[in-house]
Design an enzyme around this catalytic site. Structure first.
Site, PDB file in Angstrom:
ATOM      1  N   TYR A  51      19.123  15.654   8.189  1.00  0.00           N
ATOM      2  CA  TYR A  51      19.043  16.641   9.262  1.00  0.00           C
ATOM      3  C   TYR A  51      19.306  18.073   8.796  1.00  0.00           C
ATOM      4  CZ  TYR A  51      18.618  13.296  13.114  1.00  0.00           C
ATOM      5  OH  TYR A  51      18.158  12.347  13.989  1.00  0.00           O
TER       6      TYR A  51
ATOM      7  N   LYS B 285      23.879   1.944   3.206  1.00  0.00           N
ATOM      8  CA  LYS B 285      22.762   1.326   2.474  1.00  0.00           C
ATOM      9  C   LYS B 285      23.073   1.477   0.986  1.00  0.00           C
ATOM     10  CE  LYS B 285      18.646  -0.649   2.457  1.00  0.00           C
ATOM     11  NZ  LYS B 285      18.428  -2.022   2.976  1.00  0.00           N
TER      12      LYS B 285
ATOM     13  N   ASP C 181      20.368  -2.191   7.886  1.00  0.00           N
ATOM     14  CA  ASP C 181      19.449  -3.208   8.422  1.00  0.00           C
ATOM     15  C   ASP C 181      20.235  -4.389   8.993  1.00  0.00           C
ATOM     16  OD1 ASP C 181      20.237  -3.679   5.803  1.00  0.00           O
ATOM     17  OD2 ASP C 181      18.276  -4.353   5.096  1.00  0.00           O
TER      18      ASP C 181
ATOM     19  N   ASP D 120      21.496   8.020  14.308  1.00  0.00           N
ATOM     20  CA  ASP D 120      20.472   8.309  15.311  1.00  0.00           C
ATOM     21  C   ASP D 120      19.746   7.018  15.692  1.00  0.00           C
ATOM     22  OD1 ASP D 120      18.647   9.839  16.895  1.00  0.00           O
ATOM     23  OD2 ASP D 120      17.190   9.625  15.273  1.00  0.00           O
TER      24      ASP D 120
ATOM     25  N   ASP E 270      20.210   4.341  19.436  1.00  0.00           N
ATOM     26  CA  ASP E 270      19.173   4.013  20.425  1.00  0.00           C
ATOM     27  C   ASP E 270      19.092   2.498  20.618  1.00  0.00           C
ATOM     28  OD1 ASP E 270      18.543   6.674  20.847  1.00  0.00           O
ATOM     29  OD2 ASP E 270      16.375   6.358  20.679  1.00  0.00           O
TER      30      ASP E 270
HETATM   31  C1  IPM Z   1      19.599  12.367  19.547  1.00  0.00           C
HETATM   32  C2  IPM Z   1      18.174  12.867  19.503  1.00  0.00           C
HETATM   33  C3  IPM Z   1      18.077  14.053  18.569  1.00  0.00           C
HETATM   34  C4  IPM Z   1      18.510  13.604  17.180  1.00  0.00           C
HETATM   35  C5  IPM Z   1      16.701  14.716  18.509  1.00  0.00           C
HETATM   36  C6  IPM Z   1      16.201  15.089  19.878  1.00  0.00           C
HETATM   37  C7  IPM Z   1      16.678  15.904  17.583  1.00  0.00           C
HETATM   38  O1  IPM Z   1      17.304  11.854  19.142  1.00  0.00           O
HETATM   39  O2  IPM Z   1      20.468  13.119  20.004  1.00  0.00           O
HETATM   40  O3  IPM Z   1      19.857  11.244  19.140  1.00  0.00           O
HETATM   41  O4  IPM Z   1      17.687  13.114  16.400  1.00  0.00           O
HETATM   42  O5  IPM Z   1      19.677  13.737  16.877  1.00  0.00           O
HETATM   43 MN    MN Z   2      18.232   9.979  18.806  1.00  0.00          MN
END
Ligand code: IPM
Ligand code: MN
Length: 355
Positions: free
Chosen positions: A138, A190, A224, A248, A252
């Site tokens: 990032y 990893k 993984d 990240d 999710d």
């Molecule tokens: C998150 C989002 C952000 C990230 C994006 C929108 C830049 O996916 O907050 O997880 O990758 O950190």
């Molecule tokens: Mn994200």
């Protein structure tokens, strides 16, 4: 004299302003009940402002935001703006410039919320991911050579300093101790392939753990395998710590196991004294639901709860969580937008009233 908090409110794009409005409703109800004051200031940052003015963030934005106790954010992302511009120019810029070095993501399945994992319930899914929030791929270190030729090369480097790793690890160890649950910290890395970056993480992890946190059990999982166990045995986890990119991705996945984007919230923390942290529902701007009053505001409400917790209003935060849990257990038909059995505003009203 009652405490007063200066909060910057960035509704942002899409459904962001709608869910933040409900969050603010709940925050105000909590302030009235628990005897503190909120001094809210709106900022219009987001895609619409960018399209109107050509400016992603005004030059003074970061300095202005430093004067607040916290930032409450809806969503950033606009279908008419090329990917990367708003994300890098607003969200990532604020995370970096305000040194919000922890991305905290509680993964908790509330009662009544449908879980896609077979035979798993609220007792099985209750952990926290500590995602390092300033380093890794990032940072923007890299670039192109020979762009737009057949020989084009693109490099995007995973960058970590020992300092960044150490401060994220310390936060995670301390959190595992403060939670007082399994007293376990799992490093997600990893080390079998990323033999530089995650070697650094791994050494720092065991050195700090052995020296300063002998009471916390250390575990290690490759990223993984982490994904696999988050689905198969989520009850193994207590606190997970990881780098920015893996964090990240796995958060999710984690969000889906706790019921999805309608409920998942996160905090971008600068835990230093005087640091300005930013709280957001993690679901994004959901353009297709914008303006319909059907999106679930619980994720934004939970982000507000995290904000109060971090500001020190622990009782108010706990009360909001209790109200949210009552709602998921007994009232909401579903967490999904449009299928809740209530509108966005009604869900906000229900939480605020039950406080
Ligand atoms: C998150 C989002 C952000 C990230 C994006 C929108 C830049 O996916 O907050 O997880 O990758 O950190
Ligand atoms: Mn994200």
């Amino acid at each position: 004299m009652s405490k007063s908090y200066k909060i910057a409110v960035i509704g942002g794009d899409g459904t962001g302003p709608e869910v933040v409005r409900e969050g603010v409703k709940v925050l105000k109800a909590a302030a009235a009940k628990f005897g503190f004051k909120l001094d809210l200031t709106d900022f219009d940052f987001g895609g619409a402002r960018y399209l109107r003015t050509g400016e992603v963030l005004p030059a003074t934005a970061v300095e202005d935001l430093r004067k607040f106790n916290a930032i409450y954010l809806g969503a950033i992302g606009h279908p008419d703006v090329k990917p990367g511009i708003l994300e890098k120019g607003i969200l990532l810029k604020l995370r970096f410039d305000l040194d919000q070095y922890i991305n905290l993501r509680p993964v908790k399945l509330y009662p009544g919320v449908e879980c896609p994992l077979k035979n798993k319930g609220p007792a099985d899914i209750d952990y926290v991911v500590v995602r390092e929030n300033t380093g890794d791929m990032y940072t923007g270190a890299g670039g192109f050579t020979m762009k737009d030729t057949p020989h084009e090369v693109a490099v995007q480097a995973a960058v970590y300093s020992r300092f960044q790793v150490d401060r994220a690890l310390r936060f995670a160890f301390e959190l595992a101790r403060a939670r007082g649950k399994k007293r376990t910290l799992a490093l997600c890395g990893k080390t079998n392939v990323l033999t530089f970056v995650y070697d650094l993480w791994d050494r720092a992890f065991h050195e700090m753990g052995a020296r300063d946190f002998p009471d916390i059990k250390r575990e290690y999982y490759h990223v993984d395998a982490t994904c696999m166990w988050m689905i198969k045995n989520p009850e193994w986890f207590d606190v997970i710590v990881t780098g920015n990119l893996f964090g990240d991705i796995i958060t999710d996945l984690a969000a889906m196991t706790q019921g999805g984007m309608g409920i998942a919230a996160g905090g971008n923390l600068n835990p230093a004294p005087g640091g300005v942290s930013m709280f957001e529902p993690i679901g994004g701007s959901a353009p297709k639901y914008t303006g319909q009053n059907v999106i679930n505001p619980l994720a934004a409400i939970c982000a507000g709860m995290m904000m109060l917790d971090q500001l020190g209003e622990k009782a108010a935060a706990a009360a909001i969580e209790k109200s949210v849990m009552e709602l998921t257990a007994h009232k909401l038909k579903s967490i999904a937008a449009g299928r809740m059995g209530y509108s966005t505003t009604q869900v906000g009203d229900l939480v605020a009233e039950s406080l």
